[in-house]
Scaffold this motif. Structure first.
Motif, PDB file in Angstrom:
ATOM      1  N   ASP A  37       4.505   9.758   5.997  1.00 38.03           N
ATOM      2  CA  ASP A  37       4.829   9.840   7.421  1.00 38.03           C
ATOM      3  C   ASP A  37       3.715   9.365   8.333  1.00 38.03           C
ATOM      4  O   ASP A  37       3.752   9.618   9.524  1.00 38.03           O
ATOM      5  N   GLY A  38       2.750   8.656   7.792  1.00 40.03           N
ATOM      6  CA  GLY A  38       1.720   8.064   8.632  1.00 40.03           C
ATOM      7  C   GLY A  38       0.447   7.802   7.857  1.00 40.03           C
ATOM      8  O   GLY A  38       0.132   8.518   6.895  1.00 40.03           O
ATOM      9  N   LEU A  39      -0.262   6.770   8.273  1.00 43.07           N
ATOM     10  CA  LEU A  39      -1.565   6.465   7.685  1.00 43.07           C
ATOM     11  C   LEU A  39      -2.565   7.467   8.242  1.00 43.07           C
ATOM     12  O   LEU A  39      -2.840   7.485   9.438  1.00 43.07           O
ATOM     13  N   LEU A  40      -3.069   8.319   7.377  1.00 45.43           N
ATOM     14  CA  LEU A  40      -3.992   9.373   7.793  1.00 45.43           C
ATOM     15  C   LEU A  40      -5.386   8.832   8.039  1.00 45.43           C
ATOM     16  O   LEU A  40      -6.043   9.188   9.013  1.00 45.43           O
ATOM     17  N   ALA A  41      -5.874   7.945   7.137  1.00 45.91           N
ATOM     18  CA  ALA A  41      -7.264   7.513   7.244  1.00 45.91           C
ATOM     19  C   ALA A  41      -7.513   6.223   6.485  1.00 45.91           C
ATOM     20  O   ALA A  41      -6.811   5.910   5.515  1.00 45.91           O
ATOM     21  N   VAL A  42      -8.536   5.512   6.953  1.00 46.49           N
ATOM     22  CA  VAL A  42      -9.088   4.354   6.257  1.00 46.49           C
ATOM     23  C   VAL A  42     -10.564   4.670   6.054  1.00 46.49           C
ATOM     24  O   VAL A  42     -11.320   4.768   7.017  1.00 46.49           O
ATOM     25  N   TYR A  43     -10.952   4.857   4.784  1.00 49.34           N
ATOM     26  CA  TYR A  43     -12.335   5.189   4.460  1.00 49.34           C
ATOM     27  C   TYR A  43     -13.010   3.987   3.814  1.00 49.34           C
ATOM     28  O   TYR A  43     -12.424   3.319   2.960  1.00 49.34           O
ATOM     29  N   ASN A  44     -14.238   3.737   4.209  1.00 50.43           N
ATOM     30  CA  ASN A  44     -15.044   2.660   3.648  1.00 50.43           C
ATOM     31  C   ASN A  44     -16.138   3.270   2.788  1.00 50.43           C
ATOM     32  O   ASN A  44     -16.924   4.079   3.263  1.00 50.43           O
ATOM     33  N   ILE A  45     -16.170   2.852   1.515  1.00 44.94           N
ATOM     34  CA  ILE A  45     -17.182   3.345   0.581  1.00 44.94           C
ATOM     35  C   ILE A  45     -17.911   2.117   0.026  1.00 44.94           C
ATOM     36  O   ILE A  45     -17.652   1.665  -1.094  1.00 44.94           O
ATOM     37  N   PRO A  46     -18.823   1.517   0.817  1.00 48.18           N
ATOM     38  CA  PRO A  46     -19.460   0.270   0.393  1.00 48.18           C
ATOM     39  C   PRO A  46     -20.297   0.392  -0.873  1.00 48.18           C
ATOM     40  O   PRO A  46     -20.411  -0.573  -1.632  1.00 48.18           O
TER      41      PRO A  46
ATOM     42  N   VAL B  60       0.832  -1.203   0.000  1.00 53.85           N
ATOM     43  CA  VAL B  60       0.000   0.000   0.000  1.00 53.85           C
ATOM     44  C   VAL B  60       0.868   1.255   0.000  1.00 53.85           C
ATOM     45  O   VAL B  60       0.521   2.251  -0.649  1.00 53.85           O
ATOM     46  N   GLU B  61       1.996   1.220   0.687  1.00 48.00           N
ATOM     47  CA  GLU B  61       2.885   2.380   0.704  1.00 48.00           C
ATOM     48  C   GLU B  61       3.457   2.643  -0.696  1.00 48.00           C
ATOM     49  O   GLU B  61       3.485   3.780  -1.158  1.00 48.00           O
TER      50      GLU B  61
ATOM     51  N   GLN C 139     -10.420   2.825   1.077  1.00 50.83           N
ATOM     52  CA  GLN C 139      -9.388   3.796   0.731  1.00 50.83           C
ATOM     53  C   GLN C 139      -8.411   3.956   1.886  1.00 50.83           C
ATOM     54  O   GLN C 139      -8.823   4.218   3.017  1.00 50.83           O
ATOM     55  N   LEU C 140      -7.132   3.797   1.582  1.00 53.15           N
ATOM     56  CA  LEU C 140      -6.055   4.001   2.549  1.00 53.15           C
ATOM     57  C   LEU C 140      -5.314   5.264   2.135  1.00 53.15           C
ATOM     58  O   LEU C 140      -4.664   5.296   1.081  1.00 53.15           O
ATOM     59  N   ILE C 141      -5.443   6.308   2.944  1.00 56.06           N
ATOM     60  CA  ILE C 141      -4.883   7.612   2.602  1.00 56.06           C
ATOM     61  C   ILE C 141      -3.785   7.956   3.613  1.00 56.06           C
ATOM     62  O   ILE C 141      -4.004   7.920   4.818  1.00 56.06           O
ATOM     63  N   TYR C 142      -2.623   8.312   3.093  1.00 57.23           N
ATOM     64  CA  TYR C 142      -1.468   8.659   3.918  1.00 57.23           C
ATOM     65  C   TYR C 142      -1.303  10.164   4.033  1.00 57.23           C
ATOM     66  O   TYR C 142      -1.754  10.921   3.178  1.00 57.23           O
TER      67      TYR C 142
END
Length: 176
Positions: free
Chosen positions: A92-101, A73-74, A107-110
């Motif tokens: 510099d870090g995983l900002l968020a994990v969003y679920n869009i069912p 993922v990185e 979504q993995l946003i850094y």
């Protein structure tokens, strides 16, 4: 896999309908797509890309896209920034994990630092790129709800060294 038509039924040991090849028994699992991306900053400015492709062609987004097979993922987040904005990022870090069912996405946003601001340019899937201050973000022209969420979440932790990842805002599903 055989050449016959796919059948939809619940395979032995499963609990939901799947597409199954009647000739060989292959089960065609359809699972969510993983999107990777980053909110990239340089000093007090954020990297935005104007989409050259659908969906939402002409709207602004952060560099992001589908994770490729056999890719971390990185690496995927850095690759997307390179492809869309010719940008080299330091995550510099995983900002968020969003679920869009609704569209079967995770979504993995850094959070990232832009390493080469002088080299940023539009890639093949991008009409133009820009580095903007917070007050210059074109909020009404953002491509997706999750871009808005990611920018807001970035602002909340922009000056923090360590932070837990965010999720969807309360009640938000990513629908327009």
């Amino acid at each position: 896999m055989g050449g016959g038509d796919w059948l939809r039924h619940v395979p032995d040991g499963d609990n939901r309908e799947r597409l199954v090849c009647p000739d060989c028994g292959f089960i065609n699992y359809q699972n969510p797509k993983i999107v990777v991306g980053a909110v990239a900053s340089f000093e007090d400015r954020l990297l935005l890309c104007r989409r050259a492709i659908n969906p939402r062609k002409g709207y602004w987004t952060i560099p992001a896209g589908y994770l490729e097979n056999h890719e971390s993922v990185e690496h995927g987040a850095r690759r997307e920034a390179s492809e869309e904005a010719c940008a080299d990022l330091a995550l510099d870090g995983l900002l968020a994990v969003y679920n869009i069912p609704r569209i079967s996405q995770v979504q993995l946003i850094y959070r990232a630092r832009l390493e080469n601001p002088q080299s940023v340019a539009a890639g093949d899937e991008t009409l133009e790129v820009m580095l903007v201050g917070w007050d210059e973000i074109p909020w009404d022209d953002l491509a997706f709800p999750s871009v808005h969420w990611a920018l807001e979440h970035w602002r909340r932790v922009a000056d923090q060294g360590i932070f837990p990842p965010f999720g969807n805002p309360e009640g938000a599903t990513g629908d327009y």
